[in-house]
Every structure is written in C-alpha cells, then in structure tokens.
Scaffold this active site. Structure first.
Site, PDB file in Angstrom:
ATOM      1  N   ASP A 106       0.848  -1.179   0.000  1.00 37.36           N
ATOM      2  CA  ASP A 106       0.000   0.000   0.000  1.00 37.36           C
ATOM      3  C   ASP A 106       0.889   1.236   0.000  1.00 37.36           C
ATOM      4  O   ASP A 106       2.081   1.158   0.285  1.00 37.36           O
ATOM      5  CB  ASP A 106      -0.901  -0.025   1.239  1.00 37.36           C
ATOM      6  CG  ASP A 106      -2.016   0.997   1.164  1.00 37.36           C
ATOM      7  OD1 ASP A 106      -2.235   1.560   0.071  1.00 37.36           O
ATOM      8  OD2 ASP A 106      -2.663   1.239   2.197  1.00 37.36           O
TER       9      ASP A 106
ATOM     10  N   ASP B 105      -3.976  -2.863   5.449  1.00 35.51           N
ATOM     11  CA  ASP B 105      -4.359  -2.359   6.765  1.00 35.51           C
ATOM     12  C   ASP B 105      -5.867  -2.397   7.007  1.00 35.51           C
ATOM     13  O   ASP B 105      -6.310  -2.304   8.141  1.00 35.51           O
ATOM     14  CB  ASP B 105      -3.846  -0.931   6.971  1.00 35.51           C
ATOM     15  CG  ASP B 105      -4.315   0.022   5.878  1.00 35.51           C
ATOM     16  OD1 ASP B 105      -5.139  -0.396   5.033  1.00 35.51           O
ATOM     17  OD2 ASP B 105      -3.870   1.181   5.869  1.00 35.51           O
TER      18      ASP B 105
ATOM     19  N   ASP C 272      -8.555  -5.496   2.796  1.00 35.57           N
ATOM     20  CA  ASP C 272      -7.276  -6.112   2.428  1.00 35.57           C
ATOM     21  C   ASP C 272      -7.166  -7.565   2.895  1.00 35.57           C
ATOM     22  O   ASP C 272      -6.276  -8.288   2.444  1.00 35.57           O
ATOM     23  CB  ASP C 272      -6.112  -5.317   3.033  1.00 35.57           C
ATOM     24  CG  ASP C 272      -5.986  -3.933   2.445  1.00 35.57           C
ATOM     25  OD1 ASP C 272      -6.229  -3.794   1.232  1.00 35.57           O
ATOM     26  OD2 ASP C 272      -5.655  -2.990   3.176  1.00 35.57           O
TER      27      ASP C 272
END
Length: 934
Positions: free
Chosen positions: A348, A675, A679
């Site tokens: 990310d 997070d 996900d």
C-alpha cells in the site's frame, strides 16, 4: 438465581458482573437493566476512579495462557523421542549385562539431553510470549465522557467501547447503539456468514450464534459502527470458555521442522535396521553378542541427528526475535522460511511508503483556490487565498485574511465544516506533541477546519449527529446526518447531511455545486476533475466534500443522497514519503525482489509518490494502471500486464485478489501489505501477508503472517533480509551437523564389517553429539548476515534444502572424518598407546575437525577471514567451552572413568590438529572451486 439458571440453560457459564453478581444473560435484559446491573453510563462511560477500582478487582482483560501441564509434563515430553527409546533400551541391556558404568553414563546423557530439550522448549515458548506482547489489540472507550484509546487488556466490566469496521471485538459487549453493524463470528460459532446486529431484547435461552444484540471477544467487525458496554472480560468471555475447554498448549511447529522431524524418524528406522543387520553380521562372524550389541548401539547413536529438529526450532525462534527487534512481528513461524523466497512485494502507499502524517496543503471551491499553512497535526496555520500564504504574511494579516475568506466564501465554510463534522477522529495533545486517535486523513481535515476558523463544536452542539453512513471500501465515502436541537418546537425541521470521500464517488452523488454566496449552481464535473488532476500531479491526495438539506423524518441512505448532494469543495493533502523508503526499494531491486504499489488513491498521487521512492510509474507505457483499466484487461492477458505494471490505483478488494493470483500464476512468491478490512482476502491469498501494526485493523492483523509495528516499507525489506539470514543459518547448521552423524555411523559400520575394534564407544559418541550440538552448532543461529545477502536473487521455491553442491560437501567431510579417525586410531595403537588412549585421540579428532569445520560453515561460499573471524563472538565462546570440555574428558580421572578415556601426549595433539587443519584446507579448496555452484 433464576436468571443464572437461565444463563446455564443457554449453554453459558455465568461470569461475575461488575457488582459481583452472576451474569444474568445480558442479551435477555432491557438495556436500562443491563446498564443498572453493571453500574455504568451508556453515554458518558465509567469514571476514571471507578475504572481503576474495577481493574484492581477483576484483573486484566486477557485469556489465561494455557500450558502443557507445567514443568513435569514438559520434561516428560522430552522422553517422547525415538532416540531416547533407543538409549533407554541400551541402558537397560547394559545394566542387565553388568556394565553398570556404561549404563549409568547412557542414563546421564539421556537426562542431560532431556534437560537441553526442556530448556529449548521453554525458551521458544518465551519467545512466542514476547511476540504476543508486541502486538496488542487497542480499544476506543468512552470514560469521563471523553473518547480515548487504551490497550484492550485495560478494559473492565461496564466500560463503554466504540466499534468500527475492521476492529477486533476486545471483550463481550451488549450493544447500546449501532449503525449498519455486522460482525464475523466464525471464530466463535463456526458460521462463515457475517451477522447483522441490532438492539432487540432476546429470550434468555437464545444461543450464542443468534444473539444479535451482543458482540463477543475475538470476533471481527466487518461493517458499520456501534458502541457496547463490556459485560465480560478475559477468561469469563465466551471465547475464554472455549479457551478453557481446549486446554491445549500452542505447539511450535513449522513445515520445515515437521519435515526434519519426519526425516529424523525415517533415518532412525533405517539406522536401527542397519544396526540390527550389523549386529547379526558380527554375531555370524563369531563375535560376542554383548560386544556386537555395544557396536550396534554406537552405530545407531552416532548416525541419528537427534538434536536437529529442536535446534532448527531454536534457530527459527532466534530469527523471529531478531525480526521483532527490527519491528517486524512474525505471527506464524513458517513465514520465516517463505520470506527467503519472496520475489515480489505488493505494498500500500499511505503509511507504508509515506509517513501517514496527513496535512491539508490546498483547498478549492468554485470561488477559487486556497493555501493552508502549517504542518502536522498542530493547530498552527491559516487558510489563505492561493499564493498569499507563501509570501511571508504576518500572523495578524494571516488571521484577518482567514476570517475575511471564510465570511466571503460560504462554499469554503461548508467544505471545512463537512471535513470536520463528518469525522470520527480526535487530535489530543500529549506533552509537546499532538497524537491522532482515529484516521490520519480525518485528523488532517479536522485540524484544517480549525485553521479556517470553523467552530465545529458549536455546530455539533446546535446540530448534533443523529445518524451516519460509515466509510467502507465499497462506498468510498462517509455521510453524517445532523438534526437541529429544537427546544420550543420552532424551526424548519430540516436536517443537514455532510459528506466527504473519494472525488469520483462523491461526484456521482452530486447534482449541484455551491458558489461563494452559498447558492447552488451548475456542477461542471470536468472542471472539477481537471483541478483534482492538477493537485494529484503534485503528489497531493484529493478528497471531495458535499452537503444537502434533508427533510425531517427522511432516512439517511444512499438512495436519498444520489443526485441530491451539492459539492462544496476539494481538500488536497500531502503525505510525505518516508525517508528510508527509497533506499529500501533500491535494496529490494538489488535483491531481485520486485516492488509494486497497490493503493486506493488517485493514480496521479500514487504515481508521484512511486517515482519519489524509486518505483517506475508511467501511464504511457503501462507501468501505472487504474482499477478500471484492470477490469478491461482479458483474463489471459492479465498476468503479463500485472508483471509489467508497478503501480495500481483505485483498486477494489476483488481486484487485489486478482493481482495476487496473477502474480502467483507467473511463479512469484508474493508478499502483500494491507491495513483495512478490504485487504484481508488478499493478505490470506498472498504467500506472506503483512499487516500494519499502527494503522491496521484487527481484521487485517488476524489475516496476516507478519505485523509491522512501525508501518514502514523499510521494515518489510528488513524482514526479507532477516528471513534470508535465518534460512542461511539453518542451512549452515544442517551442513555442519550431518557430516558428524554420518561419519560416526560410518566409523562404527566399517569396524563391524571388518571385525575390528571400535575406534569410539557409544558413551563417547554420546559425549560428542551432546556437547558439540550445544556448544558449537547452536552458535550458528547467532551468525550475522553475510555481506551481499540482499544482492542475491531470491531462493527458488522448489529448491531443495540441500543442493547437490552441499550434499557433496557433506559427503566429503564425512569421508575425511572416517579416514582421519581410523588413521589416528591405528597410528596410536601401532605406537604403543593403550586402547583407551587411542579412542581418546579419535574422540578429540572428531571434535577438532568439527570445530575447524564450524568456522568454515559460518559461510557456505566465503572464507572465514573474509567474513571476519570474530564477527560472531558466540562461536568463539562456544569453541572455548568445547575446548574446556575436551580437556576435562581427556585429563579428568572422573571423566576418564565414566567415558573410558585416558590422557594423551602433546605429539598426539599435534597429529589431531594437523588432521583438522588438513581437513579444513580441503574444505576451503572445495569451497573456492564450487562457490559459483550455489
């Protein structure tokens, strides 16, 4: 008591409540009775003094750690080993034959080995316990009427806990309010479908799986928001009851250790069969059975690498602790092995490549653009017309400019208000620093409203929040409903809806655009998108704000928002790249590990940050793609496109899964960071799932293999490096220990087949194996990483533990040990030495060659002088300890009696050292000529 019986009938063991009474099946009571029973306030929460009193009374909110029955059971488990069975049988037979000293020595070795295994198990358990303490669940509670974030173990019965999507429920809670709350209770009930919650009072006999007004410890919030009062903590929760019933200790086992344990078992059976054949062959040749039994026992004991599985486990545990010191907490030990093979890292952007310290830098409304001064989460700064804030304006003129701007541009006022009131974050001062409780993006918008002179508290007092649509990965926006606080029945009765979220999503819901005077005007979507594109091109993250008035009594849902919102403005914020990110990306590229950015942010923002940290990103050549573009790629062409691209923006959870699957279809070992709740599927799909420890949701952490305590991409690179080092050290230990076991077995086998006297006795072999494994072999677990570790390509997933080159080296050293042992044994006997002296020389030769070979094994390709002779001080310490032991077994009368040894002279030591040096030189030559074969 009736209610207690009802609770038992419902299948739940009563737990003490806050007032010391039994748990009265809280799901079956009206909310006001639950609040009264728990002595709490479902709005203001508990007072701090009461929290402290209850913590002292009820203790910490933690599950009791189950253990394997205490010390004695742990000790008993050490005897459950094929080698121990062999040794105990050997001790019994030697005792029966009257060899009391040999029997006593064998039993003593069994006890010492048992003690070593016990210490290793305790240390490994302690290592895992330390890791548990590094990743703690945190909970948001209301105490004294104020929200605060506390460790989950600090919760007490009666605490008011706030829940959001992605949270792990920290205790058993009775819900007091909620909005679209859903929970994954599969860990408790086994039901895979998420459960929609409500506040309806239920019959006391309702089973756990149907209690919609409760959420339970260990379950996961998958959608919505809510609040609940704690009714049970720790071992008194439903999860605690299951934990108590299980009563099992966590076993420290990995595929690697299981594979090695199976290898040891298979080898044990094979060697026992070989020993039996050798015994029968010796007896058939006229040898005495007791003598042949001793020889067969020596062969079996020598050839079995009995300490290998335990040593591997300890090596893994040491590596895991090293990773923890580098802020990468390994939740599952097998991932240490996988890290060494990682070929691609999908990460990310926010918080991983960037600091996750959002600061709004620019604002835009239909009236114009604005700059925002100040940085971080402190209140210092102003909102000024574009360009004014960078010309060195004084504080006085800046403040005046802010007030004039806010009064002149109503769209700016409503944009700032939407960002601050449609918001669940808090910014609190701790000493000289400001700390965020909640989402950093929301905190940045909250701070900006203050810089713009907007009094959010005054608005919320006059228009308190009455409802909300929480942000989800699917909706990509948040909306709040605010109703006027009317005391006399006057007023329009209109409610106000405030919205903030992803630009494209908010624009879909808007029909108008607010102008400076506050009127609704024509919405020029293309112009707004162009402004956002300019912001994103400079690395700014863009969010849109909107509002509308909603008639009283109208529900807050997307159907009532679609096509009714008024766009108020854009807020563009900057999250600077982490200082170490660029170096970490470069190190990964050097190591042959590809780095890809997968983010929900705008493609322009993502590409800008990617280029800043050294990741190639360009729309023109296909290295930067959006989720929409991914959907347009045919399935058969997807792996090639994903292989080529390095940045993926505006991706959905399903697209993340497709990306990981496409990479794995190309043979990649993929590590994936995440997070959020969205996900979790990709984290489970990835070969290595990595969750953010600070900003990550509990759902993401539960789905992951590793948790980063600092959310930094550099830590991922460090974890890969440590993983490679751990695997290196495991390989070094195996390459070091196998030649000894093989050499000992071959020495005995040659003696039996040749009808010769044994060069070493079973008790002497036990001494060699026992002391060298602890004093020498385990020191390799502390070996520091070699230079160039991150310059190698990743280890191929299908590559065997021992390559052909390493297998040849093991055979070479085994041959040297067998030849050297027989040579010095026969030479000593020919020179007039006694049998005990010759055997003592053979024992010391084994240890000397092992010691020299240990230094060679500190690197499988480099000489010890190139890696630094003293770079691992534990090896030097181990050699000194082993040397002291060898002197003791050679010259101590007690040790001479126990192990059938005798003192030897200086000339014998010189011969031993000469052979050890020669063996070391042969290995060095082999290493030099084969160093390119790895």
């Amino acid at each position: 008591m009736e209610k207690t019986r009802q609770a038992k009938a419902a299948g739940r063991r009563p737990a003490p409540a806050a007032n010391g009474t039994a748990d009265p099946a809280h799901h079956g009571l009206p909310l006001h009775e639950v609040v009264l029973l728990l002595g709490t306030d479902h709005v203001q929460g508990l007072a701090s003094a009461e929290v402290a009193r209850r913590q002292a009374e009820f203790g910490a909110n933690v599950l009791p750690r189950s253990r394997g029955g205490g010390i004695f059971r742990k000790l008993a488990r050490q005897f459950h080993n094929p080698l121990v069975y062999v040794l105990l049988a050997a001790a019994a037979v030697t005792l029966f034959l009257g060899e009391y000293l040999d029997s006593g020595v064998i039993l003593a070795v069994v006890l010492v080995n048992t003690l070593i295994g016990f210490v290793q198990e305790v240390r490994a358990e302690a290592a895992l316990d330390a890791l548990h303490s590094l990743v703690r669940t945190r909970a948001v509670v209301v105490r004294d009427g104020q929200r605060e974030e506390v460790p989950s173990e600090d919760l007490v019965p009666g605490d008011l806990v706030i829940l959001e999507a992605g949270d792990k429920v920290p205790a058993d809670l009775r819900l007091v309010r909620l909005s679209g709350l859903r929970a994954d209770e599969s860990a408790l009930t086994g039901e895979s479908e998420t459960v929609e919650k409500n506040e309806v009072v239920l019959p006391p006999t309702t089973p756990v799986a149907d209690r919609r007004n409760m959420v339970y410890s260990g379950t996961l919030v998958t959608a919505g928001t809510g609040a609940g009062v704690v009714v049970a903590i720790g071992g008194e929760t439903e999860l605690g009851e299951i934990h108590r019933l299980m009563g099992s200790v966590q076993q420290i086992a990995t595929p690697l250790t299981q594979k090695l344990a199976h290898f040891s078992m298979t080898l044990t059976v094979a060697i026992l069969a070989l020993a039996a054949v050798a015994f029968l062959a010796g007896v058939a040749r006229g040898q005495q059975p007791p003598q042949m039994f001793t020889a067969a026992v020596a062969l079996a004991v020598g050839a079995i690498p009995e300490g290998l599985p335990a040593a591997v486990t300890v090596t893994l545990a040491i590596g895991v602790r090293r990773m923890a010191r580098r802020r990468a907490v390994v939740r599952r030990l097998p991932v240490v092995e996988t890290l060494g093979s990682t070929t691609v890292i999908c990460s990310d952007k926010t918080g991983t490549f960037t600091e996750n310290q959002m600061t709004v830098r620019a604002l835009w409304t239909s009236s114009g653009a604005y700059d925002v001064t100040g940085s971080g989460y402190g209140p210092e700064g102003r909102v000024l017309p574009a360009g004014a804030g960078v010309q060195g304006a004084s504080e006085g003129s800046a403040a005046e400019g802010t007030e004039a701007t806010a009064a002149r541009d109503f769209a700016l006022h409503w944009s700032l208000l939407a960002g601050a009131a449609c918001n669940d974050a808090r910014v609190v001062r701790e000493g000289d620093a400001w700390r965020v409780q909640g989402d950093p993006t929301e905190a940045a918008m909250l701070v900006t409203a203050g810089k713009g002179g907007v009094d959010t508290a005054q608005f919320l007092s006059a228009y308190p929040r009455r409802g909300a649509l929480p942000f989800t990965s699917e909706s990509q926006y948040m909306a709040t409903l605010h109703a006027p606080r009317l005391t006399d029945g006057s007023g329009t009765g209109q409610n106000t809806v405030l919205v903030k979220g992803a630009l494209e999503r908010v624009l879909e819901l808007c029909a108008w655009q607010m102008d400076g005077p506050g009127d609704n005007g024509h919405l020029n979507k293309q112009a707004v998108l162009e402004v956002a594109h300019r912001f994103a091109g400079t690395g700014l993250r863009v969010l849109a704000t909107a509002m509308m008035h909603l008639p009283a009594g109208t529900s807050l849902d997307e159907a009532n928002l679609r096509g009714q919102l008024t766009l108020t403005g854009l807020q563009a914020m900057f999250d600077p790249p982490r200082e170490a990110a660029a170096a970490a990306v470069h190190a990964c590229h050097q190591a042959g590990v590809a780095v890809k950015m997968i983010t929900g942010d705008h493609i322009g923002t993502a590409a800008t940050i990617a280029r800043a940290v050294g990741i190639t990103a360009d729309r023109a050549d296909g290295t930067a793609l959006t989720g929409t573009e991914l959907d347009a790629i045919p399935e058969d062409q997807l792996p090639d496109a994903v292989e080529r691209a390095t940045v993926f923006a505006r991706v959905s959870p399903e697209q993340k899964l497709r990306l990981i699957g496409a990479l794995q279809s190309r043979g990649h070992v993929a590590a994936m960071t995440g997070d959020g709740v969205n996900d979790a599927p990709a984290l489970r799909q990835a070969n290595v799932g990595i969750a953010m420890g600070r900003s990550g949701t509990e759902v993401a952490k539960e789905a992951s293999d590793i948790v980063l305590t600092d959310d930094d991409f550099a830590t991922i690179e460090a974890a890969v490096e440590e993983g490679r080092n751990v695997f290196d050290n495991l390989t070094k230990f195996i390459v070091w220990t196998l030649p000894t076991n093989m050499g000992e077995g071959l020495v005995i086998l040659v003696a039996i087949l040749a009808g010769a006297t044994l060069p070493v006795l079973p008790t002497q072999i036990l001494w060699i194996n026992m002391t060298t494994a602890v004093a020498l072999g385990l020191m390799l677990a502390f070996e520091p990483k070699e230079p160039g570790l991150m310059s190698r390509p990743p280890r191929a997933p299908g590559r065997p533990l021992l390559t052909w080159t390493l297998t040849l080296r093991i055979l070479l050293v085994s041959t040297l040990l067998v030849a050297g042992t027989w040579w010095i044994f026969e030479l000593e006997l020919a020179g007039g030495a006694s049998l005990a002296e010759a055997r003592t020389a053979a024992v010391n030769l084994f240890v000397a060659v092992e010691t020299f070979y240990l230094f060679s094994c500190r690197s499988l390709t480099r000489s010890v002088w190139r890696i630094g002779f003293f770079s691992n001080r534990w090896v030097v310490l181990g050699v000194l300890v082993q040397a002291a032991g060898q002197l003791a077994i050679t010259y101590s009368p007690v040790m001479n009696e126990l192990f059938h040894t005798a003192p030897i002279g200086p000339e014998t030591w010189l011969r031993i050292l000469g052979i050890a040096v020669l063996a070391s030189l042969v290995v060095a030559v082999d290493k030099r000529f084969r160093r390119h074969s790895f």
